[in-house]
Design a protein around this motif. Structure first.
Motif, short mmCIF file in Angstrom:
data_model
loop_
_atom_site.label_atom_id
_atom_site.label_comp_id
_atom_site.label_asym_id
_atom_site.label_seq_id
_atom_site.Cartn_x
_atom_site.Cartn_y
_atom_site.Cartn_z
N SER A 170 -3.03 36.48 -2.16
CA SER A 170 -3.97 35.97 -3.15
C SER A 170 -3.94 36.86 -4.40
N PRO A 171 -4.25 36.28 -5.53
CA PRO A 171 -4.20 37.07 -6.77
C PRO A 171 -5.33 38.10 -6.83
N ARG A 172 -5.17 39.05 -7.73
CA ARG A 172 -6.23 40.03 -7.97
C ARG A 172 -7.15 39.46 -9.04
N PHE A 173 -8.45 39.67 -8.85
CA PHE A 173 -9.44 39.13 -9.78
C PHE A 173 -10.09 40.27 -10.56
N THR A 174 -10.38 40.01 -11.84
CA THR A 174 -11.07 41.02 -12.64
C THR A 174 -12.56 41.04 -12.32
N ASN A 175 -13.09 39.91 -11.90
CA ASN A 175 -14.50 39.84 -11.50
C ASN A 175 -14.66 40.54 -10.15
N HIS A 176 -15.56 41.51 -10.06
CA HIS A 176 -15.72 42.32 -8.85
C HIS A 176 -16.13 41.46 -7.65
N ALA A 177 -17.05 40.53 -7.82
CA ALA A 177 -17.51 39.67 -6.71
C ALA A 177 -16.37 38.77 -6.22
N ALA A 178 -15.62 38.20 -7.15
CA ALA A 178 -14.49 37.35 -6.77
C ALA A 178 -13.42 38.16 -6.04
N GLU A 179 -13.18 39.38 -6.49
CA GLU A 179 -12.19 40.24 -5.84
C GLU A 179 -12.64 40.60 -4.42
N MET A 180 -13.93 40.84 -4.23
CA MET A 180 -14.45 41.19 -2.90
C MET A 180 -14.31 40.02 -1.92
N LEU A 181 -14.50 38.79 -2.41
CA LEU A 181 -14.44 37.61 -1.54
C LEU A 181 -13.01 37.07 -1.36
N ALA A 182 -12.30 36.93 -2.45
CA ALA A 182 -11.03 36.20 -2.40
C ALA A 182 -9.80 37.04 -2.68
N GLY A 183 -9.94 38.26 -3.11
CA GLY A 183 -8.79 39.09 -3.45
C GLY A 183 -8.20 39.79 -2.24
N ASN A 184 -6.91 40.11 -2.35
CA ASN A 184 -6.20 40.93 -1.37
C ASN A 184 -6.06 40.27 0.01
N TRP A 185 -6.03 38.95 0.07
CA TRP A 185 -5.74 38.24 1.33
C TRP A 185 -4.24 37.95 1.37
N GLN A 186 -3.67 37.98 2.56
CA GLN A 186 -2.27 37.62 2.74
C GLN A 186 -2.18 36.49 3.75
N PHE A 187 -1.48 35.43 3.35
CA PHE A 187 -1.30 34.24 4.19
C PHE A 187 0.16 34.16 4.59
N SER A 188 0.43 33.97 5.88
CA SER A 188 1.82 33.88 6.35
C SER A 188 1.97 32.73 7.34
N THR A 189 3.13 32.12 7.34
CA THR A 189 3.42 31.03 8.27
C THR A 189 4.84 31.19 8.80
N ILE A 190 5.05 30.71 10.00
CA ILE A 190 6.40 30.60 10.57
C ILE A 190 6.51 29.23 11.22
N PHE A 191 7.49 28.46 10.80
CA PHE A 191 7.76 27.15 11.39
C PHE A 191 9.09 27.23 12.13
N SER A 192 9.10 26.79 13.39
CA SER A 192 10.31 26.80 14.20
C SER A 192 10.53 25.42 14.81
N ALA A 193 11.77 24.98 14.80
CA ALA A 193 12.13 23.71 15.45
C ALA A 193 13.56 23.83 15.96
N HIS A 194 13.78 23.41 17.19
CA HIS A 194 15.15 23.38 17.71
C HIS A 194 15.26 22.31 18.78
N GLY A 202 17.33 19.61 27.60
CA GLY A 202 15.89 19.46 27.82
C GLY A 202 15.19 19.03 26.54
N PRO A 203 13.86 18.94 26.57
CA PRO A 203 13.09 18.54 25.39
C PRO A 203 13.21 19.55 24.26
N GLY A 204 13.07 19.07 23.06
CA GLY A 204 13.10 19.94 21.88
C GLY A 204 11.81 20.75 21.73
N PHE A 205 11.76 21.56 20.70
CA PHE A 205 10.67 22.51 20.47
C PHE A 205 10.26 22.45 19.01
N ILE A 206 8.95 22.35 18.76
CA ILE A 206 8.40 22.41 17.40
C ILE A 206 7.17 23.29 17.45
#
Length: 192
Positions: A35-59, A122-126
């Protein structure tokens, strides 16, 4: 493949086929966003410095082969494969019947079956995993780390290989187990 797994211990070439972990089609993609860094202190405390990650696998499914469960070949190995007489697949996910049991017949005494080594799939995987984490600074060198992890977030059923022993009764060709369902982990640690 070691010598104890050959259907015919005197002809290794008769067991030429796919190796157990062979995946003809395999796709894995990952994505990380912060998530982006916010100049507003309250916004930075709530929404700043979060990291979102995903892994999608299919075979596609892993290879396997059925066995008769009887040493009709009289080799003492007990690795006899049946003869295939029709379409081996049913793939009915409502009843979890993956193989057509009537398409397999035991090999005759003193002979070997014609089903190739690991010739069935055998069956596939998702799977879709997701993570959300955040570091909350306390001082310059001390912080809390919060982690929220979701494995198989959409709770997609990923089935294991079907029962492959011809003498397992009515369970032959039927899927009897599956990989883990949705798992959610929450964690917190203090780094100092």
């Amino acid at each position: 493949l070691d010598a104890t797994t050959y259907q015919n211990p005197f002809n290794r070439n008769a067991d030429y086929g796919n190796c157990d972990p062979d995946l003809t089609h395999n796709f894995v993609a990952s994505f990380i966003s912060t998530s982006p860094r916010f100049t507003n202190h309250a916004a930075e405390m709530l929404a700043g410095n979060w990291q979102f990650s995903t892994i999608f696998s299919a075979h596609d499914g892993f290879p396997f082969n059925p066995v008769t469960g009887v040493d009709a070949s009289l080799t003492g190995e007990g690795r006899d494969r049946p003869n295939l007489t029709g379409d081996p697949y049913t793939r009915n996910m409502n009843t979890l019947q993956w193989l057509n049991g009537s398409a397999f017949v035991p090999n005759a005494p003193g002979t070997y079956g014609n089903v190739g080594f690991n010739s069935l799939r055998g069956p596939g995987f998702i799977n879709f995993d997701m993570g959300l984490d955040r570091n909350i600074k306390v001082t310059e060198s001390k912080y809390f780390e919060l982690r929220f992890e979701f494995f198989n977030i959409f709770n997609h059923p990923n089935f294991d290989l079907p029962a492959s022993n011809l003498h397992s009764g009515g369970s032959f060709g039927r899927i009897q187990s599956a990989a883990d369902p949705r798992i959610i982990q929450l964690g917190a640690k203090f780094v100092f």
